[in-house]
Design a protein around this motif. Structure first.
Motif, PDB file in Angstrom:
ATOM      1  N   LEU A 400     -51.530   0.915  46.420  1.00 20.99           N
ATOM      2  CA  LEU A 400     -51.841   1.836  47.517  1.00 20.99           C
ATOM      3  C   LEU A 400     -52.542   3.100  47.031  1.00 20.99           C
ATOM      4  CD1 LEU A 400     -48.583   1.615  49.691  1.00 20.99           C
ATOM      5  CD2 LEU A 400     -50.894   0.941  50.390  1.00 20.99           C
ATOM      6  N   ALA A 401     -52.142   3.588  45.853  1.00 18.56           N
ATOM      7  CA  ALA A 401     -52.720   4.830  45.337  1.00 18.56           C
ATOM      8  C   ALA A 401     -54.208   4.682  45.037  1.00 18.56           C
ATOM      9  CB  ALA A 401     -51.975   5.283  44.082  1.00 18.56           C
ATOM     10  N   ASN A 402     -54.679   3.447  44.842  1.00 18.29           N
ATOM     11  CA  ASN A 402     -56.088   3.218  44.524  1.00 18.29           C
ATOM     12  C   ASN A 402     -56.927   2.841  45.745  1.00 18.29           C
ATOM     13  OD1 ASN A 402     -56.812   3.309  41.476  1.00 18.29           O
ATOM     14  ND2 ASN A 402     -54.742   2.455  41.565  1.00 18.29           N
ATOM     15  N   GLN A 403     -56.336   2.870  46.920  1.00 19.31           N
ATOM     16  CA  GLN A 403     -57.094   2.594  48.136  1.00 19.31           C
ATOM     17  C   GLN A 403     -57.727   3.878  48.650  1.00 19.31           C
ATOM     18  OE1 GLN A 403     -57.237  -0.761  48.797  1.00 19.31           O
ATOM     19  NE2 GLN A 403     -55.929  -0.765  46.962  1.00 19.31           N
ATOM     20  N   GLU A 408     -53.953  -2.229  55.838  1.00 20.82           N
ATOM     21  CA  GLU A 408     -53.003  -3.103  56.508  1.00 20.82           C
ATOM     22  C   GLU A 408     -52.181  -3.850  55.463  1.00 20.82           C
ATOM     23  OE1 GLU A 408     -54.277  -5.143  60.340  1.00 20.82           O
ATOM     24  OE2 GLU A 408     -56.185  -5.003  59.262  1.00 20.82           O
ATOM     25  N   ILE A 409     -51.053  -4.377  55.913  1.00 22.85           N
ATOM     26  CA  ILE A 409     -50.217  -5.173  54.994  1.00 22.85           C
ATOM     27  C   ILE A 409     -49.953  -6.554  55.591  1.00 22.85           C
ATOM     28  CG2 ILE A 409     -49.105  -3.163  53.960  1.00 22.85           C
ATOM     29  CD1 ILE A 409     -46.649  -3.862  55.744  1.00 22.85           C
ATOM     30  N   SER A 410     -50.828  -6.992  56.487  1.00 19.00           N
ATOM     31  CA  SER A 410     -50.632  -8.299  57.115  1.00 19.00           C
ATOM     32  C   SER A 410     -50.694  -9.430  56.096  1.00 19.00           C
ATOM     33  CB  SER A 410     -51.675  -8.526  58.211  1.00 19.00           C
ATOM     34  OG  SER A 410     -52.984  -8.366  57.684  1.00 19.00           O
ATOM     35  N   LYS A 411     -51.426  -9.194  54.997  1.00 18.27           N
ATOM     36  CA  LYS A 411     -51.485 -10.176  53.918  1.00 18.27           C
ATOM     37  C   LYS A 411     -51.214  -9.484  52.593  1.00 18.27           C
ATOM     38  CE  LYS A 411     -54.738 -13.404  56.074  1.00 18.27           C
ATOM     39  NZ  LYS A 411     -56.044 -14.110  55.919  1.00 18.27           N
ATOM     40  N   ALA A 448     -50.505   4.356  53.973  1.00 15.71           N
ATOM     41  CA  ALA A 448     -51.251   5.186  53.021  1.00 15.71           C
ATOM     42  C   ALA A 448     -50.282   5.988  52.170  1.00 15.71           C
ATOM     43  CB  ALA A 448     -52.203   6.118  53.765  1.00 15.71           C
ATOM     44  N   VAL A 449     -50.821   6.570  51.091  1.00 14.05           N
ATOM     45  CA  VAL A 449     -50.045   7.421  50.186  1.00 14.05           C
ATOM     46  C   VAL A 449     -50.625   8.830  50.242  1.00 14.05           C
ATOM     47  CG1 VAL A 449     -49.365   7.801  47.784  1.00 14.05           C
ATOM     48  CG2 VAL A 449     -49.550   5.478  48.662  1.00 14.05           C
ATOM     49  N   GLN A 450     -49.746   9.827  50.298  1.00 10.09           N
ATOM     50  CA  GLN A 450     -50.206  11.207  50.267  1.00 10.09           C
ATOM     51  C   GLN A 450     -51.025  11.464  49.001  1.00 10.09           C
ATOM     52  OE1 GLN A 450     -46.975  13.986  50.686  1.00 10.09           O
ATOM     53  NE2 GLN A 450     -45.941  12.750  52.237  1.00 10.09           N
ATOM     54  N   ARG A 451     -51.982  12.383  49.111  1.00 13.00           N
ATOM     55  CA  ARG A 451     -52.905  12.630  47.994  1.00 13.00           C
ATOM     56  C   ARG A 451     -52.178  13.079  46.731  1.00 13.00           C
ATOM     57  NH1 ARG A 451     -57.953  16.946  47.959  1.00 13.00           N
ATOM     58  NH2 ARG A 451     -58.491  16.672  45.746  1.00 13.00           N
ATOM     59  N   ALA A 452     -51.204  13.977  46.874  1.00  8.97           N
ATOM     60  CA  ALA A 452     -50.479  14.466  45.694  1.00  8.97           C
ATOM     61  C   ALA A 452     -49.685  13.340  45.041  1.00  8.97           C
ATOM     62  CB  ALA A 452     -49.552  15.614  46.088  1.00  8.97           C
ATOM     63  N   TYR A 456     -50.177  11.533  41.226  1.00 13.38           N
ATOM     64  CA  TYR A 456     -49.078  11.313  40.281  1.00 13.38           C
ATOM     65  C   TYR A 456     -49.050   9.856  39.831  1.00 13.38           C
ATOM     66  CZ  TYR A 456     -44.398  10.836  38.352  1.00 13.38           C
ATOM     67  OH  TYR A 456     -43.354  10.542  37.512  1.00 13.38           O
ATOM     68  N   VAL A 457     -49.187   8.943  40.776  1.00 12.27           N
ATOM     69  CA  VAL A 457     -49.148   7.510  40.459  1.00 12.27           C
ATOM     70  C   VAL A 457     -50.252   7.134  39.489  1.00 12.27           C
ATOM     71  CG1 VAL A 457     -49.387   5.191  41.426  1.00 12.27           C
ATOM     72  CG2 VAL A 457     -48.005   6.889  42.620  1.00 12.27           C
ATOM     73  N   LYS A 458     -51.463   7.606  39.745  1.00 10.91           N
ATOM     74  CA  LYS A 458     -52.587   7.281  38.890  1.00 10.91           C
ATOM     75  C   LYS A 458     -52.389   7.801  37.455  1.00 10.91           C
ATOM     76  CE  LYS A 458     -55.953   7.399  42.678  1.00 10.91           C
ATOM     77  NZ  LYS A 458     -57.089   8.123  43.280  1.00 10.91           N
ATOM     78  N   THR A 459     -51.686   8.888  37.334  1.00 13.35           N
ATOM     79  CA  THR A 459     -51.474   9.503  36.020  1.00 13.35           C
ATOM     80  C   THR A 459     -50.307   8.883  35.269  1.00 13.35           C
ATOM     81  OG1 THR A 459     -52.285  11.614  36.887  1.00 13.35           O
ATOM     82  CG2 THR A 459     -51.072  11.681  34.817  1.00 13.35           C
ATOM     83  N   HIS A 460     -49.255   8.509  35.992  1.00 11.81           N
ATOM     84  CA  HIS A 460     -48.006   8.132  35.319  1.00 11.81           C
ATOM     85  C   HIS A 460     -47.635   6.673  35.447  1.00 11.81           C
ATOM     86  CE1 HIS A 460     -46.842  12.289  34.365  1.00 11.81           C
ATOM     87  NE2 HIS A 460     -47.416  12.614  35.507  1.00 11.81           N
ATOM     88  N   ILE A 461     -48.167   5.954  36.417  1.00  9.01           N
ATOM     89  CA  ILE A 461     -47.731   4.565  36.607  1.00  9.01           C
ATOM     90  C   ILE A 461     -48.800   3.569  36.209  1.00  9.01           C
ATOM     91  CG2 ILE A 461     -47.016   2.860  38.343  1.00  9.01           C
ATOM     92  CD1 ILE A 461     -45.459   4.944  39.725  1.00  9.01           C
TER      93      ILE A 461
END
Length: 462
Positions: A400-403, A408-411, A448-452, A456-461
């Motif tokens: 999600l952080a890279n979208q 949608e999550i239908s699939k 969606a994921v909040q910008r902040a 964080y996700v992109k940096t740490h996960i």
């Protein structure tokens, strides 16, 4: 003598005998008796069982009979008043059951005037009693921001709908404790007991219940463990006999890390039974849970049932501008942009505003000029949430952080090594942790994921 005088007299007599004021059920019994209503009708009014109300009434008439030296029952109570029997006692200092000396005014004159209905506007209602309050565990809140609509919702749930179990859900710093503390003064006179307890140290349920019972009993010894066990812990008679408001903070600490949201730590599963019992049993009290994540029982209990409700506490709107004024930030035209980026989370905004003032002399443009969003001390705050995630949740968060826009999550995305079932469970769990947002677009539901959080996700996960 009108109903206000009857209640005042009864309250003094009960306090002289027991060291406690009239509780909610006792007061309802007196009012109902003066209005010729049955125990069954009174029970419906106080959301209790007729048998419990009848038992409370029996004890009440015994106490009043002894104190007034007259055989009093529900059947003859009104007649006794209407006969105009006069008792003249002097103010007396007595020792109540708690060992305290209390002054009881026993100058009593019951006149022949028929007792009026409480609906008659000629006489004021009795002065509200001061509840027994213990907020020692509550945090100190120096600033409270506008939450008018949420406070109104909570007040309606508690006072009008008689909701028994309320969860206030939100990320760290969203203001859960602040709104609960703001609510208490608005409704405190509707309760006999108000207590705030933090679960930050993960107390066993038995220890918490012993503490709560001791508070309800005014410090008197608690029931034996075997009695506690037969009722599932906190005996419901306390929640029925007293109108209690119990706030349990830091509820997330009794849940396991690295598992889906709301899964209890080993030996803490009985909390789930306790919460379920609170929502499903008849009583007059309300328990408010403050948590980062929703207990798994709540989702099943709250479906259209007024006895269990959840308030999702989102960020502040324009009222968050007070934070920037206090921090002395420049460029007020950019304040709304900051509020949007950090989704109005009061703690996040305070943290970011302090960094902008310290590093950029209050200049927001310089702060925003960096290619990536600056998190600073927010990394530590977000780390507390992300260390609790399961592996499947981390995979979904990375996706999600890279979208670039809500999806949608239908699939299930093909790149995720999860089964469709595990994928949906992870999305649901992240919703219960308030880490992803639901966005409505026409007839579709997007996520969606909040910008902040995405930063964080992109940096740490990843």
């Amino acid at each position: 003598m009108d109903i206000a005088e009857v209640l005042t007299l009864a309250d003094e007599l009960i306090f002289a005998k027991t060291g406690k004021h009239l509780d909610y059920v006792q007061e309802a019994i007196l009012r109902g008796t003066l209005q010729d209503t049955t125990y069954t009708q009174i029970a419906q009014e106080v959301y209790s069982s007729p048998s419990h109300v009848r038992n409370v009434g029996s004890q009440l008439w015994k106490i009043l009979s002894k104190e007034l030296k007259k055989d009093i029952t529900k059947t003859n109570f009104r007649a006794v008043l209407e006969k105009g029997i006069v008792y003249n006692y002097q103010s007396t200092i007595v020792e109540n059951i708690t060992g305290e000396n209390v002054t009881v005014n026993k100058n009593l004159n019951i006149c022949r005037e028929k007792v009026r209905s409480p609906k008659t506007p000629q006489n004021p209602q009795p002065t509200a009693k001061q509840p027994h309050i213990d907020l020692d565990d509550a945090p100190e809140i120096s600033t409270f921001f506008d939450r008018t609509s949420q406070l109104t919702t909570l007040e309606n749930w508690i006072l009008a709908s008689r909701t028994r179990l309320i969860t206030i859900l939100g990320l760290a710093g969203s203001g859960k404790s602040a709104i609960a503390l703001q609510l208490i003064p608005q409704i405190q006179h509707q309760f006999d007991c108000i207590i705030w307890r933090s679960l930050r140290n993960s107390p066993p349920l038995s220890a918490l219940q012993t503490d709560l019972i001791k508070f309800c009993r005014g410090g008197a010894p608690v029931p034996a463990p075997e009695e506690m066990a037969t009722t599932g812990g906190l005996p419901l008679q306390y929640l029925r006999s007293y109108r209690c408001l119990i706030v349990l903070d830091d509820v997330q600490t009794i849940f396991s890390s690295q598992q889906l949201a709301g899964n209890y730590k080993q030996s803490y599963e009985n909390y789930g039974t306790f919460f379920k019992q609170i929502a499903e049993s008849c009583h007059n009290s309300c328990i408010v849970l403050l948590s980062w994540e929703k207990p798994r029982e709540i989702a099943a209990l709250e479906g259209g049932d007024k006895n269990c409700q959840t308030l999702q506490l989102n960020g502040l709107g324009e009222s968050a501008r007070e934070i920037f004024t206090e921090k002395g930030l420049a460029e007020s035209e950019k304040w709304s942009e900051l509020i949007d980026i950090y989704r109005g989370n009061p703690l996040w905004l305070n943290t970011v505003a302090a960094a902008i003032q310290d590093l950029f002399s209050g200049n927001i443009s310089d702060f925003l000029s960096y290619d990536s969003l600056v998190l600073g001390d927010l990394e530590y705050l977000l780390h507390q949430h992300f260390q609790r995630l399961s592996d499947s949740e981390k995979q979904v968060m990375s996706w999600l952080a890279n979208q670039n826009k809500p999806v949608e999550i239908s699939k299930k995305p093909a790149l995720l090594e999860l089964s469709p079932s595990d994928f949906l469970k992870a999305v649901e769990s992240l919703r219960r942790r308030s880490l992803i947002e639901k966005v409505h677009s026409c007839d579709r539901t997007l996520f969606a994921v909040q910008r902040a959080i995405a930063e964080y996700v992109k940096t740490h996960i990843l």
